[in-house]
Scaffold this motif. Structure first.
Motif, PDB file in Angstrom:
ATOM      1  N   MET A   1       0.843  -1.193   0.000  1.00 44.60           N
ATOM      2  CA  MET A   1       0.000   0.000   0.000  1.00 44.60           C
ATOM      3  C   MET A   1       0.880   1.245   0.000  1.00 44.60           C
ATOM      4  O   MET A   1       2.072   1.184   0.234  1.00 44.60           O
ATOM      5  N   ALA A   2       0.260   2.368  -0.211  1.00 40.32           N
ATOM      6  CA  ALA A   2       0.983   3.637  -0.374  1.00 40.32           C
ATOM      7  C   ALA A   2       1.817   4.005   0.850  1.00 40.32           C
ATOM      8  O   ALA A   2       2.867   4.617   0.712  1.00 40.32           O
ATOM      9  N   PHE A   3       1.338   3.628   2.053  1.00 43.42           N
ATOM     10  CA  PHE A   3       2.052   4.027   3.271  1.00 43.42           C
ATOM     11  C   PHE A   3       3.254   3.141   3.560  1.00 43.42           C
ATOM     12  O   PHE A   3       4.119   3.507   4.341  1.00 43.42           O
ATOM     13  N   GLN A  43       1.427  -2.379   5.893  1.00 43.47           N
ATOM     14  CA  GLN A  43      -0.023  -2.554   5.911  1.00 43.47           C
ATOM     15  C   GLN A  43      -0.376  -3.884   5.276  1.00 43.47           C
ATOM     16  O   GLN A  43       0.149  -4.250   4.226  1.00 43.47           O
ATOM     17  N   LEU A  85      -9.390   4.828   7.858  1.00 41.19           N
ATOM     18  CA  LEU A  85      -8.949   5.230   6.528  1.00 41.19           C
ATOM     19  C   LEU A  85     -10.081   6.022   5.892  1.00 41.19           C
ATOM     20  O   LEU A  85     -11.197   5.522   5.766  1.00 41.19           O
ATOM     21  N   GLU A  86      -9.804   7.268   5.547  1.00 43.41           N
ATOM     22  CA  GLU A  86     -10.780   8.116   4.874  1.00 43.41           C
ATOM     23  C   GLU A  86     -10.199   8.489   3.524  1.00 43.41           C
ATOM     24  O   GLU A  86      -9.298   9.332   3.439  1.00 43.41           O
ATOM     25  N   GLY A  87     -10.670   7.807   2.477  1.00 43.19           N
ATOM     26  CA  GLY A  87     -10.072   7.989   1.154  1.00 43.19           C
ATOM     27  C   GLY A  87      -8.658   7.456   1.193  1.00 43.19           C
ATOM     28  O   GLY A  87      -8.430   6.303   1.536  1.00 43.19           O
ATOM     29  N   ASN A  88      -7.679   8.306   0.888  1.00 39.69           N
ATOM     30  CA  ASN A  88      -6.275   7.875   0.920  1.00 39.69           C
ATOM     31  C   ASN A  88      -5.545   8.447   2.126  1.00 39.69           C
ATOM     32  O   ASN A  88      -4.329   8.544   2.143  1.00 39.69           O
ATOM     33  N   LYS A  89      -6.310   8.808   3.157  1.00 39.66           N
ATOM     34  CA  LYS A  89      -5.739   9.460   4.337  1.00 39.66           C
ATOM     35  C   LYS A  89      -6.038   8.623   5.585  1.00 39.66           C
ATOM     36  O   LYS A  89      -7.168   8.198   5.802  1.00 39.66           O
ATOM     37  N   THR A 106      -3.477  12.921  11.370  1.00 41.00           N
ATOM     38  CA  THR A 106      -3.680  12.352  10.034  1.00 41.00           C
ATOM     39  C   THR A 106      -2.322  12.010   9.447  1.00 41.00           C
ATOM     40  O   THR A 106      -1.304  12.624   9.794  1.00 41.00           O
ATOM     41  N   GLU A 108      -0.907  11.269   5.458  1.00 40.49           N
ATOM     42  CA  GLU A 108      -1.241  11.149   4.044  1.00 40.49           C
ATOM     43  C   GLU A 108       0.015  11.301   3.205  1.00 40.49           C
ATOM     44  O   GLU A 108       0.985  11.932   3.630  1.00 40.49           O
ATOM     45  N   ILE A 109      -0.019  10.706   2.027  1.00 40.23           N
ATOM     46  CA  ILE A 109       1.083  10.824   1.091  1.00 40.23           C
ATOM     47  C   ILE A 109       0.787  12.033   0.207  1.00 40.23           C
ATOM     48  O   ILE A 109      -0.265  12.112  -0.427  1.00 40.23           O
TER      49      ILE A 109
END
Length: 132
Positions: A1-3, A43, A85-89, A106, A108-109
């Motif tokens: 995942m992005a994180f 993740q 997780l709210e959207g990508n945040k 929060t 976020e990327i």
């Protein structure tokens, strides 16, 4: 995942003011502003494994999205709350055990950075991390 990955703190915005609002003494604020924090995030679905390494401590946290857990800040402040997780945040609401006040966070990327934002008692702070 992005994180996923290892993130090293690059710079802070309003971090000392935030720590002051949290009730952290001047010496710890000065040290905290230069903690060389490194976060490693893995993740797996709704489960996260986060390793935090700094000049002050090394800890490992595991949490599941939407499930409350307990967490202690580097200064010993104890919190309870959950990440969602709210959207990508990633969004967290933690309640301090000592005074019942709420800390919001929060992650976020943004571009090639991980931006971590804190909000406590009307004071907002950001920490910017680069992959490393």
């Amino acid at each position: 995942m992005a994180f996923d990955g290892t993130w090293k703190v690059d710079r802070n915005e309003n971090y000392e003011k935030f720590m002051e609002a949290m009730g952290i003494g001047m010496m710890k604020r000065k040290l905290g502003a230069h903690d060389n924090l490194k976060i490693t995030i893995q993740q797996n679905g709704d489960k996260f494994n986060v390793k935090e390494a700094s000049n002050f401590r090394n800890i490992e946290i595991e949490f599941t999205l939407g499930v409350n857990f307990e967490y202690s800040l580097a200064d010993g402040t104890e919190l309870t709350g959950a990440w969602t997780l709210e959207g990508n945040k990633l969004v967290a609401t933690f309640t301090r055990k000592d005074n019942g006040k709420v800390l919001k966070a929060t992650r976020e990327i943004v571009g090639d950075e991980l931006v971590q934002t804190y909000l406590y008692e009307g004071v907002e702070s950001k920490r910017f991390f680069k992959r490393g």
